[in-house]
Design an enzyme around this catalytic site. Structure first.
Site, PDB file in Angstrom:
ATOM      1  N   SER A  17      45.252  32.467  54.997  1.00 55.91           N
ATOM      2  CA  SER A  17      46.746  32.660  54.644  1.00 55.91           C
ATOM      3  C   SER A  17      47.333  31.512  53.820  1.00 55.91           C
ATOM      4  O   SER A  17      46.849  31.262  52.931  1.00 55.91           O
ATOM      5  CB  SER A  17      47.625  33.166  55.788  1.00 55.91           C
ATOM      6  OG  SER A  17      48.819  33.678  55.320  1.00 55.91           O
ATOM      7  N   ASP A  64      46.064  44.850  54.712  1.00 50.61           N
ATOM      8  CA  ASP A  64      46.930  43.577  54.986  1.00 50.61           C
ATOM      9  C   ASP A  64      48.402  43.894  54.667  1.00 50.61           C
ATOM     10  O   ASP A  64      48.826  44.284  53.388  1.00 50.61           O
ATOM     11  CB  ASP A  64      46.604  42.466  54.020  1.00 50.61           C
ATOM     12  CG  ASP A  64      47.080  41.434  54.670  1.00 50.61           C
ATOM     13  OD1 ASP A  64      48.097  41.199  54.947  1.00 50.61           O
ATOM     14  OD2 ASP A  64      46.403  40.182  54.359  1.00 50.61           O
ATOM     15  N   HIS A  77      45.876  41.679  58.329  1.00 46.38           N
ATOM     16  CA  HIS A  77      46.261  40.281  58.020  1.00 46.38           C
ATOM     17  C   HIS A  77      45.554  39.463  58.877  1.00 46.38           C
ATOM     18  O   HIS A  77      44.815  38.391  58.038  1.00 46.38           O
ATOM     19  CB  HIS A  77      47.647  39.915  57.889  1.00 46.38           C
ATOM     20  CG  HIS A  77      47.970  38.446  57.387  1.00 46.38           C
ATOM     21  ND1 HIS A  77      47.577  38.278  56.084  1.00 46.38           N
ATOM     22  CD2 HIS A  77      48.567  37.365  57.804  1.00 46.38           C
ATOM     23  CE1 HIS A  77      47.926  37.036  55.712  1.00 46.38           C
ATOM     24  NE2 HIS A  77      48.396  36.413  56.969  1.00 46.38           N
TER      25      HIS A  77
END
Length: 252
Positions: free
Chosen positions: A107, A199, A229
């Site tokens: 991320s 996601d 995610h």
């Protein structure tokens, strides 16, 4: 071959001008794997531990750490900014990682990994982005919230499980100054982007936008069907580890 250490304890790096940073360094062969956590995450998450177990089995060196204000590192989370955490990642790379490095960023860590490759191209052998989120300060907030953040306000997002995510105006402004997706990204090493097609935090389109902006000719987007995610399910972890393993194979 260098000796492998099965029990990797927490150590601390003192930057001299800020909080001490907690890290775990597994001794092993090159390339060194460097794990970069996501926003408000730490080095003890599912993906970090899976990568560490992979490194131990493969006899590779692995470095994982906590940004200041997170996990076992000193400092306040509210004082963290993207440039500060990127500087800390650069310091870890310079001081604690040996030889060539494969940076694996989750991320926000994927965003920081890109900046590492721009700052230290001679050290970064390859990048792996796990649901990489470059420029999320731009596309991740509606205009009404960006106006509040630009004014220096701190936002708090409550989650159903009782947790919360805090975003400070300082972090947001730092992220806006470090955006990458508006122009060519001068990175030439191999890049692998692993992303779930469900996601809800980082749209799959971000992975394809990043692919198009990277100068490297060796970029692949690997889409996991049904993946969210976190990408922490067993088959998703396996896909990430296979991706790293492929980068370790010698070129034909």
């Amino acid at each position: 071959m260098r000796r492998r250490v099965s029990d990797v304890s927490i150590s601390f790096l003192d930057p001299g001008d800020g909080p001490r940073l907690a890290f775990r360094l597994r001794d092993g062969d090159e390339p060194t794997l460097l794990f970069l956590p996501g926003y408000a995450s730490d080095m003890e998450g599912t993906k970090a531990l899976a990568l560490d177990a992979f490194a131990e089995k493969a006899g590779l060196s692995l470095l994982r750490f906590d940004y200041s204000g997170t996990g076992s590192s000193e400092g306040r989370f509210e004082d963290g900014t993207l440039d500060r955490w990127a500087d800390e990642a650069t310091l870890m790379l310079d001081e604690m990682a040996r030889g060539r490095v494969i940076a694996v960023g989750s991320s926000m860590g994927g965003w920081i990994a890109l900046h590492l490759a721009l700052r230290r191209p001679e050290r970064i052998a390859a990048l792996v982005g796990i649901a990489a989120a470059p420029d999320f300060t731009e596309w991740g907030y509606p205009d009404r919230l960006k106006e509040r953040l630009a004014a220096g306000e701190t936002l708090r997002r409550e989650f159903p499980d009782g947790g919360a995510q805090v975003t400070t105006g300082g972090f947001w402004s730092s992220g806006q100054a470090m955006r990458l997706l508006d122009s060519e990204i001068g990175i030439d090493c191999p890049v692998r982007l692993v992303h779930g097609d469900r996601d809800e935090d980082v749209p799959l389109d971000i992975a394809f936008r990043l692919k198009d902006r990277l100068r490297s000719a060796d970029v692949q987007v690997k889409v996991i069907k049904g993946g969210g995610h976190r990408l922490s399910e067993a088959h998703e972890i396996d896909a990430i580890l296979r991706t790293v393993a492929e980068l370790l194979e010698p070129a034909p």
